[in-house]
Design a protein around this motif. Structure first.
Motif, PDB file in Angstrom:
ATOM      1  N   PHE A  38       0.836  -1.201   0.000  1.00 21.29           N
ATOM      2  CA  PHE A  38       0.000   0.000   0.000  1.00 21.29           C
ATOM      3  C   PHE A  38       0.871   1.252   0.000  1.00 21.29           C
ATOM      4  N   LEU A  39       1.863   1.260   0.879  1.00 19.81           N
ATOM      5  CA  LEU A  39       2.754   2.422   0.951  1.00 19.81           C
ATOM      6  C   LEU A  39       3.544   2.566  -0.354  1.00 19.81           C
ATOM      7  N   ARG A  40       4.000   1.426  -0.847  1.00 15.56           N
ATOM      8  CA  ARG A  40       4.787   1.485  -2.091  1.00 15.56           C
ATOM      9  C   ARG A  40       3.947   2.096  -3.232  1.00 15.56           C
ATOM     10  N   ARG A  41       2.684   1.680  -3.297  1.00 13.97           N
ATOM     11  CA  ARG A  41       1.816   2.233  -4.351  1.00 13.97           C
ATOM     12  C   ARG A  41       1.528   3.717  -4.111  1.00 13.97           C
ATOM     13  N   GLN A  42       1.379   4.099  -2.854  1.00 13.61           N
ATOM     14  CA  GLN A  42       1.188   5.531  -2.565  1.00 13.61           C
ATOM     15  C   GLN A  42       2.383   6.337  -3.089  1.00 13.61           C
ATOM     16  N   VAL A  43       3.579   5.797  -2.881  1.00 15.15           N
ATOM     17  CA  VAL A  43       4.770   6.514  -3.363  1.00 15.15           C
ATOM     18  C   VAL A  43       4.758   6.587  -4.889  1.00 15.15           C
ATOM     19  N   GLU A  44       4.392   5.475  -5.525  1.00  9.69           N
ATOM     20  CA  GLU A  44       4.378   5.455  -6.998  1.00  9.69           C
ATOM     21  C   GLU A  44       3.378   6.464  -7.557  1.00  9.69           C
ATOM     22  N   LEU A  45       2.219   6.542  -6.916  1.00 11.34           N
ATOM     23  CA  LEU A  45       1.198   7.471  -7.410  1.00 11.34           C
ATOM     24  C   LEU A  45       1.581   8.922  -7.138  1.00 11.34           C
ATOM     25  N   LEU A  46       2.145   9.129  -5.992  1.00  8.44           N
ATOM     26  CA  LEU A  46       2.479  10.488  -5.560  1.00  8.44           C
ATOM     27  C   LEU A  46       3.696  11.039  -6.291  1.00  8.44           C
ATOM     28  N   GLN A  47       4.684  10.181  -6.482  1.00  8.42           N
ATOM     29  CA  GLN A  47       5.975  10.625  -7.045  1.00  8.42           C
ATOM     30  C   GLN A  47       6.483  11.875  -6.322  1.00  8.42           C
ATOM     31  N   PRO A  48       6.656  11.783  -5.010  1.00  8.66           N
ATOM     32  CA  PRO A  48       7.131  12.958  -4.270  1.00  8.66           C
ATOM     33  C   PRO A  48       8.563  13.296  -4.677  1.00  8.66           C
ATOM     34  N   ARG A  49       8.960  14.503  -4.394  1.00  8.20           N
ATOM     35  CA  ARG A  49      10.343  14.905  -4.708  1.00  8.20           C
ATOM     36  C   ARG A  49      11.258  14.703  -3.514  1.00  8.20           C
ATOM     37  N   ILE A  50      10.659  14.516  -2.337  1.00 12.80           N
ATOM     38  CA  ILE A  50      11.459  14.203  -1.149  1.00 12.80           C
ATOM     39  C   ILE A  50      10.605  13.354  -0.206  1.00 12.80           C
ATOM     40  N   ILE A  51      11.242  12.373   0.388  1.00 18.90           N
ATOM     41  CA  ILE A  51      10.556  11.547   1.397  1.00 18.90           C
ATOM     42  C   ILE A  51      11.264  11.781   2.727  1.00 18.90           C
ATOM     43  N   LEU A  52      10.459  12.023   3.748  1.00 14.91           N
ATOM     44  CA  LEU A  52      10.996  12.138   5.106  1.00 14.91           C
ATOM     45  C   LEU A  52      10.524  10.902   5.872  1.00 14.91           C
ATOM     46  N   ALA A  53      11.459  10.047   6.226  1.00 16.90           N
ATOM     47  CA  ALA A  53      11.125   8.814   6.955  1.00 16.90           C
ATOM     48  C   ALA A  53      11.324   9.078   8.440  1.00 16.90           C
ATOM     49  N   MET A  54      10.217   9.031   9.179  1.00 17.88           N
ATOM     50  CA  MET A  54      10.290   9.398  10.602  1.00 17.88           C
ATOM     51  C   MET A  54      10.241   8.151  11.483  1.00 17.88           C
ATOM     52  N   GLY A  55      11.353   7.889  12.111  1.00 21.10           N
ATOM     53  CA  GLY A  55      11.385   6.792  13.072  1.00 21.10           C
ATOM     54  C   GLY A  55      11.809   5.475  12.448  1.00 21.10           C
ATOM     55  N   ARG A  56      12.083   4.515  13.341  1.00 27.64           N
ATOM     56  CA  ARG A  56      12.758   3.313  12.870  1.00 27.64           C
ATOM     57  C   ARG A  56      11.884   2.414  12.010  1.00 27.64           C
ATOM     58  N   PHE A  57      10.570   2.431  12.209  1.00 33.22           N
ATOM     59  CA  PHE A  57       9.737   1.540  11.397  1.00 33.22           C
ATOM     60  C   PHE A  57       9.576   2.071   9.976  1.00 33.22           C
ATOM     61  N   ALA A  58       9.526   3.386   9.835  1.00 32.10           N
ATOM     62  CA  ALA A  58       9.496   3.961   8.479  1.00 32.10           C
ATOM     63  C   ALA A  58      10.811   3.652   7.765  1.00 32.10           C
ATOM     64  N   VAL A  59      11.891   3.761   8.509  1.00 34.61           N
ATOM     65  CA  VAL A  59      13.210   3.499   7.933  1.00 34.61           C
ATOM     66  C   VAL A  59      13.333   2.027   7.540  1.00 34.61           C
ATOM     67  N   GLN A  60      12.882   1.146   8.437  1.00 42.25           N
ATOM     68  CA  GLN A  60      12.964  -0.282   8.120  1.00 42.25           C
ATOM     69  C   GLN A  60      12.140  -0.609   6.881  1.00 42.25           C
ATOM     70  N   ALA A  61      10.951  -0.032   6.810  1.00 40.29           N
ATOM     71  CA  ALA A  61      10.066  -0.366   5.688  1.00 40.29           C
ATOM     72  C   ALA A  61      10.598   0.197   4.367  1.00 40.29           C
ATOM     73  N   LEU A  62      11.163   1.391   4.407  1.00 44.30           N
ATOM     74  CA  LEU A  62      11.550   2.050   3.151  1.00 44.30           C
ATOM     75  C   LEU A  62      12.984   1.746   2.742  1.00 44.30           C
ATOM     76  N   LEU A  63      13.848   1.572   3.704  1.00 46.90           N
ATOM     77  CA  LEU A  63      15.266   1.358   3.375  1.00 46.90           C
ATOM     78  C   LEU A  63      15.742  -0.046   3.694  1.00 46.90           C
ATOM     79  N   GLN A  64      14.864  -0.854   4.292  1.00 47.46           N
ATOM     80  CA  GLN A  64      15.278  -2.193   4.743  1.00 47.46           C
ATOM     81  C   GLN A  64      16.562  -2.124   5.560  1.00 47.46           C
ATOM     82  N   SER A  65      16.600  -1.162   6.451  1.00 45.00           N
ATOM     83  CA  SER A  65      17.790  -0.994   7.279  1.00 45.00           C
ATOM     84  C   SER A  65      17.424  -1.063   8.757  1.00 45.00           C
ATOM     85  N   ASN A  66      18.261  -1.746   9.505  1.00 45.20           N
ATOM     86  CA  ASN A  66      18.063  -1.792  10.962  1.00 45.20           C
ATOM     87  C   ASN A  66      19.039  -0.882  11.696  1.00 45.20           C
TER      88      ASN A  66
END
Ligand code: URA
Length: 268
Positions: free
Chosen positions: A187-215
């Motif tokens: 769902f989030l991935r599709r939101q990004v595809e539809l939105l095509q934002p010019r900048i993403i701000l990932a707030m907190g560790r779960f956003a980071v894990q989901a978007l960057l696959q980083s721990n």
């Protein structure tokens, strides 16, 4: 970078512990209070975080793009999502029964804002207020987020879109489980595809894990420009964390400035 700031923005920055360096203003005015009206056109104040009086460095290393992890989903729950337009996607979220979080929710929380936004802000998951109202970040953390946006001259409904990794509230506001994140990720991935934002701000560790696959901890990831599907992504602390760790507000402000800088450098 330099910014023209009005009184409200000065007040906000003072609240965040950010000082402004104004080379030609009265020396007593480096505490974030508005300068006296200028007699001559003054130089624009340079915005700095944490009392640092150097001009902020313009960006920052770009780090490798995160690989897209294969998504494990409960059968059918997110099938076809990758082709959906906004309304169909919102409906799919509202009807999703892909994991057990659907049993306790009062509302799904799809996202809010401008569907042509330059900024995408990604949080973790709805809390109690968000579950009640069906809108992300409407509690105390949301108030702080709104103030931070205001300080940048932004508004949650204009040029900004706000979404969470999870669209349903975890019971008792517990942390999201990995399988819940994996289930909701399309769902989030599709939101990004539809939105095509010019900048993403990932707030907190779960956003980071989901978007960057980083721990990696936020402290290690912030201050750099990452990429999510080619889109620049800046990592920062979650506003709920900032409410408990006030000194880190200045770092969050620096992260917002970095995101703004990236946007401006890309022509906006
Ligand atoms: N915290 C989040 O991450 N998202 C919300 O919508 C509210 C609180």
């Amino acid at each position: 970078m330099s910014l023209e700031l009005d009184e409200r923005q000065h007040a906000m920055l003072a609240e965040m512990g950010v000082r402004l360096f104004q080379p030609h203003s009265h020396p007593g005015r480096i505490d974030g209070t508005p300068p006296e009206p200028a007699r001559q056109a003054p130089p624009k104040p340079a915005l700095t975080a944490g009392g640092d009086v150097r001009r902020p460095q313009v960006v920052v290393p770009v780090v490798a793009q995160a690989a897209r992890a294969p998504v494990q989903t409960a059968e059918g729950a997110t099938s076809g999502v990758e082709l959906m337009q906004w309304d169909a996607l919102a409906q799919a979220v509202a009807q999703c029964r892909g994991c057990s979080l659907c049993n306790g929710r009062r509302n799904t929380v799809f996202g809010v804002g401008d569907r042509q936004a330059d900024w995408l802000i990604v949080g973790e998951a709805p809390g109690e207020n968000e579950d009640l109202q069906g809108e992300p970040f409407v509690g105390q953390a949301g108030l702080l987020l709104d103030n931070m946006l205001k300080a940048l001259g932004l508004d949650r409904r204009q040029k900004v879109y706000i979404a969470n990794v999870l669209k349903c509230r975890p019971p008792g506001n517990r942390n999201p489980e990995p399988q819940e994140v994996a289930q909701c990720e399309p769902f989030l991935r599709r939101q990004v595809e539809l939105l095509q934002p010019r900048i993403i701000l990932a707030m907190g560790r779960f956003a980071v894990q989901a978007l960057l696959q980083s721990n990696e901890p936020i402290g290690k990831l912030r201050g750099k420009v990452h990429r999510y599907n080619e889109i620049p992504l800046v990592v920062t602390y979650h506003p709920a964390y900032l409410l408990r760790n006030l000194p880190d507000k200045a770092k969050a402000w620096a992260d917002l400035c970095l995101a703004l800088e990236v946007l401006q450098q890309s022509g906006g």
